[in-house]
Write a protein that holds these residues in place. Structure first.
Motif, PDB file in Angstrom:
ATOM      1  N   HIS A  63      -7.061   1.411  -0.905  1.00 45.04           N
ATOM      2  CA  HIS A  63      -6.367   0.113  -0.936  1.00 45.04           C
ATOM      3  C   HIS A  63      -7.328  -0.988  -0.485  1.00 45.04           C
ATOM      4  CE1 HIS A  63      -2.571   2.209  -1.576  1.00 45.04           C
ATOM      5  NE2 HIS A  63      -2.997   3.067  -0.674  1.00 45.04           N
TER       6      HIS A  63
ATOM      7  N   LEU B 103      -8.207   1.892   3.640  1.00 45.33           N
ATOM      8  CA  LEU B 103      -8.042   0.443   3.467  1.00 45.33           C
ATOM      9  C   LEU B 103      -9.393  -0.232   3.667  1.00 45.33           C
ATOM     10  CD1 LEU B 103      -6.158  -2.036   3.149  1.00 45.33           C
ATOM     11  CD2 LEU B 103      -5.827  -1.990   5.632  1.00 45.33           C
TER      12      LEU B 103
ATOM     13  N   ALA C  81      -9.157   2.259   8.278  1.00 44.62           N
ATOM     14  CA  ALA C  81      -9.438   0.936   7.708  1.00 44.62           C
ATOM     15  C   ALA C  81     -10.786   0.462   8.225  1.00 44.62           C
ATOM     16  CB  ALA C  81      -8.347  -0.044   8.129  1.00 44.62           C
TER      17      ALA C  81
ATOM     18  N   THR D   5       0.846  -1.201   0.000  1.00 45.08           N
ATOM     19  CA  THR D   5       0.000   0.000   0.000  1.00 45.08           C
ATOM     20  C   THR D   5       0.879   1.248   0.000  1.00 45.08           C
ATOM     21  OG1 THR D   5      -0.085   0.298   2.414  1.00 45.08           O
ATOM     22  CG2 THR D   5      -1.754  -1.153   1.451  1.00 45.08           C
TER      23      THR D   5
END
Ligand code: SF4
Ligand code: SF4
Length: 346
Positions: free
Chosen positions: A138, A102, A73, A9
């Motif tokens: 990502h 993420l 994330a 990433t």
């Protein structure tokens, strides 16, 4: 706080992240205060999931105005394209952000699930489209089973893997972590305190600090918990010989087949609170006897008698624990302790 590169990433994240499960259990004000304290202490990696009830919303409130400095994330447990699309939309709304750094597929623990995710025009295609649209930066994945996790890394479709890693559940250190390095897949260690089983924070984090490229995400509920962990991480001392001995003793005591309290085995048709039954001896170490022999723990132990041996729980446990056998052992343990307490056994 030291920052590390999260695999391919190329994101730079604080070596210590924030796990967003436990803030569901406290009041909203407490949850917001905990997240803000984490940010003050230099934590820049925040992990949550849209099925952690209030977690995303509370994190969203806490990070308002600081989004640019953070790596956020979150996860979806959906296995359909439509489900993933609606989960992503909900996460963006609840977190109050324009993009997720993420986005992870939650708990992928077998080949069939992986194939479903990677199917043409399926869940992965939906997230890749969101990535092209700038809504996701990502794509990662989480798993609890080592063979499945290796397959996920080898697929080269995910930029990060999240897997349990602590000094009791340490199988990932042998092959999964080296494999992740080989594929340049970022490694996120979940359950650094083994779901609350490990109460020696110093030993638990010193064990993890030996891996320079692993970000760990302890679940944090109280400000003092994160302050204690940050202290250990900032000191970055290697384990002393005494700590090493204590760690080895704990490994022997807890063994390899211990319950991580993930509750994937629920619901039990007989409503047996399996993880609470399993955790009773560890609570017994910290609580006065009257809290063990009456109240929720005693009630949970009593419920084991209703077990019909259907085996549904064992099919769902990602660690393949022999749950039926283990819960009966806990009943025996409880009875022995009760007798000891009453002075019937020396
Ligand atoms: S085997 Fe017992 S504990 Fe497991 S799901 Fe069935 S009734 Fe519940
Ligand atoms: S028995 Fe298995 S599935 Fe249930 S809480 Fe423990 S580790 Fe999780």
């Amino acid at each position: 706080m030291e920052k590390i590169r999260l695999g391919r990433t190329d994101l730079m994240v604080s070596k210590l992240g924030f796990g967003g499960i436990p803030i569901q259990r406290v009041s909203e004000d407490e949850a917001v205060a905990v997240v803000r304290r984490c940010l003050e202490l230099g934590i820049t990696f925040i992990d949550t999931a849209n099925n952690y009830t209030t977690s995303e919303e509370r994190i969203g409130k806490a990070i308002s105005g600081q989004r640019q400095e953070l790596i956020i994330a979150t996860k979806t447990a959906s296995r359909t394209r439509e489900g993933v699309e609606s989960h992503l939309k909900l996460s963006l709304k609840q977190l109050g952000v324009g993009y997720i750094d993420l986005y992870q597929f939650h708990n992928v623990s077998d080949s069939d699930t992986l194939n479903t995710i990677l199917a043409p025009h399926g869940p992965m295609a939906a997230v890749e489209e969101a990535k092209r649209a700038g809504l996701v930066k990502h794509i990662g994945v989480t798993s609890h089973l080592i063979d499945a996790a290796k397959e996920l890394v080898k697929s080269d479709r995910f930029e990060t893997i999240m897997f349990p890693l602590n000094f009791i559940a340490c199988e990932a250190a042998d092959e999964l972590l080296p494999l992740a390095r080989e594929h340049d897949v970022g490694f996120i260690a979940m359950k650094p305190l083994a779901g609350g089983m490990l109460d020696n924070v110093t030993i638990a984090f010193k064990y993890l600090l030996q891996f320079p490229d692993v970000v760990s995400i302890p679940g944090i509920q109280k400000i003092h918990e994160i302050e204690e962990i940050v202290q250990v991480v900032k000191e970055t001392q290697t384990m002393t010989e005494a700590e090493q001995r204590e760690m080895e003793q704990l490994i022997q005591e807890l063994g390899k087949t211990f319950c991580r309290r993930c509750d994937y085995c629920q619901p039990c048709p007989e409503e047996i609170p399996i993880s609470l039954v399993m955790a009773a001896p560890s609570f017994a170490k910290r609580m006065p006897p009257d809290r063990i022999f009456s109240g929720p723990i005693a009630e949970a132990i009593e419920k084991v008698a209703a077990c019909t041996q259907c085996g549904e729980c064992e099919e769902k446990c990602p660690y393949n624990l022999p749950i039926r056998e283990m819960i009966v052992e806990q009943v025996d343990w409880h009875e022995t302790e009760r007798k000891k307490h009453k002075g019937q056994v020396v």
